[in-house]
Design a protein around this motif. Structure first.
Motif, short mmCIF file in Angstrom:
data_model
loop_
_atom_site.label_atom_id
_atom_site.label_comp_id
_atom_site.label_asym_id
_atom_site.label_seq_id
_atom_site.Cartn_x
_atom_site.Cartn_y
_atom_site.Cartn_z
N UNK A 118 0.88 -1.16 0.00
CA UNK A 118 0.00 0.00 0.00
C UNK A 118 0.92 1.22 0.00
N UNK A 156 1.27 5.62 0.05
CA UNK A 156 0.60 6.83 0.47
C UNK A 156 1.52 8.04 0.30
N UNK A 180 1.60 11.85 2.19
CA UNK A 180 1.04 12.74 3.21
C UNK A 180 1.76 14.08 3.11
N UNK A 210 -0.20 15.09 9.94
CA UNK A 210 -0.09 14.69 8.54
C UNK A 210 -1.47 14.63 7.90
N UNK A 264 -3.52 13.26 4.58
CA UNK A 264 -3.43 12.32 3.47
C UNK A 264 -3.73 13.01 2.15
N UNK A 297 -3.68 7.80 -2.00
CA UNK A 297 -3.29 6.44 -1.63
C UNK A 297 -3.39 5.53 -2.84
N UNK A 312 -3.83 1.38 -3.40
CA UNK A 312 -3.98 0.04 -2.84
C UNK A 312 -3.87 -1.00 -3.94
N UNK A 369 5.61 13.57 2.72
CA UNK A 369 6.10 12.26 3.12
C UNK A 369 5.45 11.16 2.29
N UNK A 371 -1.07 -6.54 7.39
CA UNK A 371 -0.21 -6.32 8.56
C UNK A 371 -0.76 -5.20 9.42
N UNK A 372 -2.04 -4.95 9.30
CA UNK A 372 -2.60 -3.88 10.08
C UNK A 372 -2.08 -2.55 9.62
N UNK A 373 -2.06 -1.61 10.51
CA UNK A 373 -1.60 -0.27 10.19
C UNK A 373 -0.22 -0.06 10.76
N UNK A 374 0.78 -0.20 9.95
CA UNK A 374 2.15 -0.01 10.37
C UNK A 374 2.86 0.60 9.19
N UNK A 375 2.87 1.91 9.13
CA UNK A 375 3.46 2.60 7.99
C UNK A 375 4.95 2.82 8.20
N UNK A 433 7.77 5.34 6.77
CA UNK A 433 7.83 6.63 6.09
C UNK A 433 9.21 6.89 5.50
#
Lengths: 114, 112
Positions: free
Chosen positions: A32, A34, A36, A44, A46, A49, A51, A90, A98-102, A104
């Motif tokens: 994914x 993004x 920002x 930040x 958005x 994005x 996907x 960014x 994996x859930x939300x684990x960005x 940067x």
């Protein structure tokens, strides 16, 4: 582990000129992606994005980005920059399932000349 | 629709103290993530909570902890503060793991 590189720490463009901010990522599968934007003293926001699907993504404020799998890139573009676009940008990558684990990139600070 | 709310906006502490930061997600969002932003290290992921359970954790020492309540509000705690903990702490919420995150304005923590 995934990583994101934004090669340009600072960019200065004239108002009305076009803009391209570079982003390269490292990840074994399709991530994914993004973009920002952060104004001083703010969180930040958005911009857009990616996907899946169409590799050209439209965002807010006239921004767009193109996902190029062969180049592992997700560059941000705007045809005509406004003075209010001055901010830090960014690029981030997230991993499927994996859930939300960005992760940067280091950011690109954009300055706009009148 | 109200955005992500973080309190307080600014905080000054001294070394050795502990601190608790609060985050109220967008209504209906069940995932809350925390990030640390510093000039030297940039934006780094701390942890994520989903339905009151920690789902992901970044590479930070055990002094950094968090929790999520049944209403999805989240808190993060930092114990035994060090000078290097001075940073902007950002909270982000999303509906689920495959939805984009929306960020609050952050809590700026300064350690003296």
């Amino acid at each position: 582990a995934q990583s994101v590189t934004q090669p340009d720490i600072h960019i200065t463009v004239s108002e009305g000129a076009s803009l391209e901010l570079r982003c390269n990522y490292s990840y074994g599968a399709t991530p994914y992606l993004f973009w920002y934007v952060q104004s001083p003293g703010q969180g930040l926001q958005l911009l857009l994005k990616y996907f899946s699907g169409d590799t050209l993504v439209q965002g807010i404020k006239g921004f767009e980005a193109e996902f190029k799998r062969s180049q592992s890139s997700f560059n941000l573009r705007k045809p005509s920059v406004h003075w209010s676009d001055a901010a830090e940008y960014f690029c981030a990558v997230g991993v499927n399932n994996a859930g939300n684990m960005l992760t940067f990139g280091g950011g690109t600070r954009l300055m706009v000349k009148p | 629709k109200a955005g992500v709310t973080q309190t307080p906006r600014y905080l000054i502490k001294t070394r050795g103290q502990q601190v608790t930061l609060s985050c109220s997600p967008i209504s209906g969002h069940r995932s809350v993530s925390w990030y640390q932003q510093t000039p030297g290290q940039g934006l780094q992921f701390l942890f994520e909570y989903f339905s009151e359970t920690q789902r992901n954790k970044g590479n930070f020492p055990g002094r950094f902890s968090g929790r999520q309540f049944s209403n999805s509000r989240s808190e993060m705690n930092v114990s035994t503060l060090e000078l290097g903990d001075s940073a902007l702490y950002l909270c982000a919420s999303s509906l689920s793991g495959d939805q984009p995150q929306h960020f609050g304005d952050g809590t700026r923590l300064s350690i003296l």
